[in-house]
Write an enzyme that holds these catalytic residues in place. Sequence first.
Site, PDB file in Angstrom:
ATOM      1  N   GLY A 221       0.795  -1.313  -0.093  1.00  0.00           N
ATOM      2  CA  GLY A 221       0.205  -0.050   0.082  1.00  0.00           C
ATOM      3  C   GLY A 221       0.997   1.274   0.143  1.00  0.00           C
ATOM      4  N   SER A 222       0.334   2.414   0.403  1.00  0.00           N
ATOM      5  CA  SER A 222       1.118   3.718   0.523  1.00  0.00           C
ATOM      6  C   SER A 222       2.170   3.627   1.409  1.00  0.00           C
ATOM      7  CB  SER A 222       0.151   4.831   0.674  1.00  0.00           C
ATOM      8  OG  SER A 222      -0.634   4.719   1.936  1.00  0.00           O
ATOM      9  N   THR A 223       3.197   4.508   1.104  1.00  0.00           N
ATOM     10  CA  THR A 223       4.370   4.708   2.324  1.00  0.00           C
ATOM     11  C   THR A 223       3.599   5.270   3.636  1.00  0.00           C
ATOM     12  OG1 THR A 223       5.838   4.961   0.527  1.00  0.00           O
ATOM     13  CG2 THR A 223       6.570   5.745   2.609  1.00  0.00           C
ATOM     14  N   THR A 225       0.758   4.788   4.816  1.00  0.00           N
ATOM     15  CA  THR A 225       0.103   3.745   5.755  1.00  0.00           C
ATOM     16  C   THR A 225       1.315   2.709   6.181  1.00  0.00           C
ATOM     17  OG1 THR A 225      -1.895   3.871   4.425  1.00  0.00           O
ATOM     18  CG2 THR A 225      -1.902   1.944   6.038  1.00  0.00           C
ATOM     19  N   GLY A 226       2.056   2.383   5.295  1.00  0.00           N
ATOM     20  CA  GLY A 226       3.388   1.491   5.597  1.00  0.00           C
ATOM     21  C   GLY A 226       4.134   2.047   6.920  1.00  0.00           C
ATOM     22  N   GLU A 243       5.623  -3.234   0.808  1.00  0.00           N
ATOM     23  CA  GLU A 243       5.814  -3.121  -0.493  1.00  0.00           C
ATOM     24  C   GLU A 243       4.934  -1.717  -0.599  1.00  0.00           C
ATOM     25  OE1 GLU A 243       7.431  -4.634  -2.715  1.00  0.00           O
ATOM     26  OE2 GLU A 243       7.624  -6.513  -2.128  1.00  0.00           O
ATOM     27  N   CYS A 277       2.071  -0.003  -8.944  1.00  0.00           N
ATOM     28  CA  CYS A 277       3.195   0.421  -7.804  1.00  0.00           C
ATOM     29  C   CYS A 277       4.421   0.728  -8.763  1.00  0.00           C
ATOM     30  CB  CYS A 277       3.517  -0.410  -6.926  1.00  0.00           C
ATOM     31  SG  CYS A 277       3.549  -2.150  -7.441  1.00  0.00           S
TER      32      CYS A 277
HETATM   33  P1  NAD Z   1      -3.391   2.581   1.353  1.00  0.00           P
HETATM   34  O1  NAD Z   1      -1.893   2.599   2.204  1.00  0.00           O
HETATM   35  O2  NAD Z   1      -4.309   3.534   1.414  1.00  0.00           O
HETATM   36  O3  NAD Z   1      -4.068   1.020   1.683  1.00  0.00           O
HETATM   37  C1  NAD Z   1      -3.565   0.091   1.703  1.00  0.00           C
HETATM   38  C2  NAD Z   1      -4.127  -1.138   2.775  1.00  0.00           C
HETATM   39  O4  NAD Z   1      -3.952  -0.696   3.994  1.00  0.00           O
HETATM   40  C3  NAD Z   1      -5.732  -1.137   2.671  1.00  0.00           C
HETATM   41  O5  NAD Z   1      -6.208  -2.333   2.777  1.00  0.00           O
HETATM   42  C4  NAD Z   1      -6.259  -0.344   3.868  1.00  0.00           C
HETATM   43  O6  NAD Z   1      -7.364  -0.534   4.282  1.00  0.00           O
HETATM   44  C5  NAD Z   1      -5.026  -0.436   5.093  1.00  0.00           C
HETATM   45  N1  NAD Z   1      -4.934   0.235   5.894  1.00  0.00           N
HETATM   46  C6  NAD Z   1      -5.321   1.885   5.987  1.00  0.00           C
HETATM   47  N2  NAD Z   1      -4.933   2.298   7.128  1.00  0.00           N
HETATM   48  C7  NAD Z   1      -4.441   1.055   7.856  1.00  0.00           C
HETATM   49  C8  NAD Z   1      -3.678   1.121   9.306  1.00  0.00           C
HETATM   50  N3  NAD Z   1      -3.741   2.285  10.074  1.00  0.00           N
HETATM   51  N4  NAD Z   1      -3.047   0.049   9.416  1.00  0.00           N
HETATM   52  C9  NAD Z   1      -3.316  -0.989   8.777  1.00  0.00           C
HETATM   53  N5  NAD Z   1      -3.806  -1.093   7.437  1.00  0.00           N
HETATM   54  C10 NAD Z   1      -4.189   0.025   7.154  1.00  0.00           C
HETATM   55  O7  NAD Z   1      -3.055   2.114  -0.057  1.00  0.00           O
HETATM   56  P2  NAD Z   1      -4.074   2.351  -1.356  1.00  0.00           P
HETATM   57  O8  NAD Z   1      -4.459   3.566  -1.660  1.00  0.00           O
HETATM   58  O9  NAD Z   1      -4.865   0.898  -1.214  1.00  0.00           O
HETATM   59  O10 NAD Z   1      -3.007   1.660  -2.369  1.00  0.00           O
HETATM   60  C11 NAD Z   1      -2.098   2.460  -3.219  1.00  0.00           C
HETATM   61  C12 NAD Z   1      -0.613   2.620  -2.839  1.00  0.00           C
HETATM   62  O11 NAD Z   1      -0.070   1.461  -2.877  1.00  0.00           O
HETATM   63  C13 NAD Z   1       0.237   3.432  -3.812  1.00  0.00           C
HETATM   64  O12 NAD Z   1       1.017   4.109  -3.230  1.00  0.00           O
HETATM   65  C14 NAD Z   1       1.027   2.260  -4.494  1.00  0.00           C
HETATM   66  O13 NAD Z   1       2.395   2.699  -4.991  1.00  0.00           O
HETATM   67  C15 NAD Z   1       0.905   1.161  -3.364  1.00  0.00           C
HETATM   68  N6  NAD Z   1       1.450  -0.089  -4.056  1.00  0.00           N
HETATM   69  C16 NAD Z   1       2.522  -0.736  -4.049  1.00  0.00           C
HETATM   70  C17 NAD Z   1       2.810  -1.928  -4.273  1.00  0.00           C
HETATM   71  C18 NAD Z   1       4.304  -2.588  -4.097  1.00  0.00           C
HETATM   72  O14 NAD Z   1       4.561  -3.600  -4.561  1.00  0.00           O
HETATM   73  N7  NAD Z   1       5.094  -1.661  -3.706  1.00  0.00           N
HETATM   74  C19 NAD Z   1       1.926  -2.562  -4.959  1.00  0.00           C
HETATM   75  C20 NAD Z   1       0.834  -1.891  -5.076  1.00  0.00           C
HETATM   76  C21 NAD Z   1       0.400  -0.647  -4.598  1.00  0.00           C
END
Ligand code: NAD
Length: 468
Positions: A221-223, A225-226, A243, A277
Amino acid sequence: MQLSGAIVDGEQIAGAGKLDVLDPATGKLAGTVLAASDAEAMAAVAAAKAAFAGWAARSQAERAAAVARCADILERNSEELARLLTREQGKPLGGMGSRFELGGTVAWTRYTAGLSLPAEVIQDDAQSHVAIYRKPLGVVVSITPWNWPVMIAIWHIMPALQAGNTVVIKPSPLTPLSTLRVVALLQEALPPGVLNAVAGPDSIGPVLTSHPDVAKVCFTGSTRTGIKVMSSAAPTVKRLTLELGGNDAGIVLPDCDPNAIAEGLFWGALINNGQTCAALKRLYVHDSIYEQVCQALKGFAGGVKTGNGFNEDSLLGPIQNRMQFDKVSRLVEQAKSAGGRVLCGGEASGGDGYFYPVTLIADAEKGMALVDEEQFGPALPIIRYSKLDDALEQANGLDAGLGGSVWSSDIARARDIAMQLECGTAWVNKHGGLRPDTPFGGVKASGFGVEFGPHGLDEFVSLHVIHD
Ligand code: NAD
């Protein structure tokens, strides 16, 4: 369609909450999830914990056979799953859309079933026997985004299971339907509790990532949230694979034939409408061929149809959600007012759904948000450079470090330059292709840990050394 938001210990459980999932092509309801809350998240971890000992005790061959059965189930149901994916995610059925994603899902699962966890003998003689064994970690939590929801779920689930762990997956609230369906279908191949799912609001994420009985979190997911995941997992010292976001640069050298590279550049950037991503998100083109590359890209873009994903001739669909649509619109508006030249697109399409046309912005420069931030949508900034060192400095100048590419007719030189990119994967004369046997992961703010192949499998085990 209405789905239970939790699959726990092999049973479908309707949560008390309600999650409406929208079809991004129409803005209408695609389905409703009876959403899981904290209680179901806790129950899912308990079920995975209870199932762990039995699953870990199975032989490698038994687990591999179960994973191979998962591949067969996914393959048998791939058209149904592809349609559900298009309904909630928006991507087209054809092209590099839902059927392509399901094809990858089957291929990755089948490949993973063939991986093994060998013991390594370091010394074996009269003095000593020293060996390294690979042991599963326990309960793995998988948290996935909305862009490639089925494929990324499988990337987390399959190596975790193959290595002997049990799993709780939490899909994005924006695309939970296809993941819930996948997990429901896979129950046929797995003992109860080995694979559980909870779909609900973002707030159940921290319940999972801080749970003391969870050994590892695999997060895509996003940096932003990571970082939260990392801090909530810290007090219990969990393993992490992160990731995260990317802002991949592509550098086009002056010896390229613009017409020959246009298609590769286009799909490197626009695959899944740029919501990928490791898509090409900033294109640096040498001054001597700048206009020709711009025109070649514009020409190619003119032949690519954006439309409802259920139309078989659509190659791109809508942006997946309102927030992302607003972000892309804002970045393009800012780039235009800062002097960016619109080659095509540049305005939202209007009408129902979150359609935004392919947008190519020439004369883009660092300092524009469209260059410096991850756009995650169908808008590509094209930046002019005259000195390679300057292009490399700009390419490496951001926090992101997922992928990158170099385009040239001199492969050896391109490879040397690719080595200088600060990223996990760099491509030459292509961008974004992944393989199940080759590690994939980021550096810098794009995260750490890798997925795929033996290196990826090793992220789901601990090394246990025995000296005797
Ligand atoms: P996001 O970070 O908003 O959400 C990702 C997940 O995290 C969702 O399931 C969400 O419900 C969950 N989440 C939200 N808050 C949380 C918390 N506090 N604790 C735990 N989990 C939580 O990301 P998104 O908008 O769904 O995805 C887009 C992003 O993901 C982009 O930045 C993209 O580059 C990245 N991405 C990276 C890869 C990779 O392999 N590096 C692959 C796909 C997407």
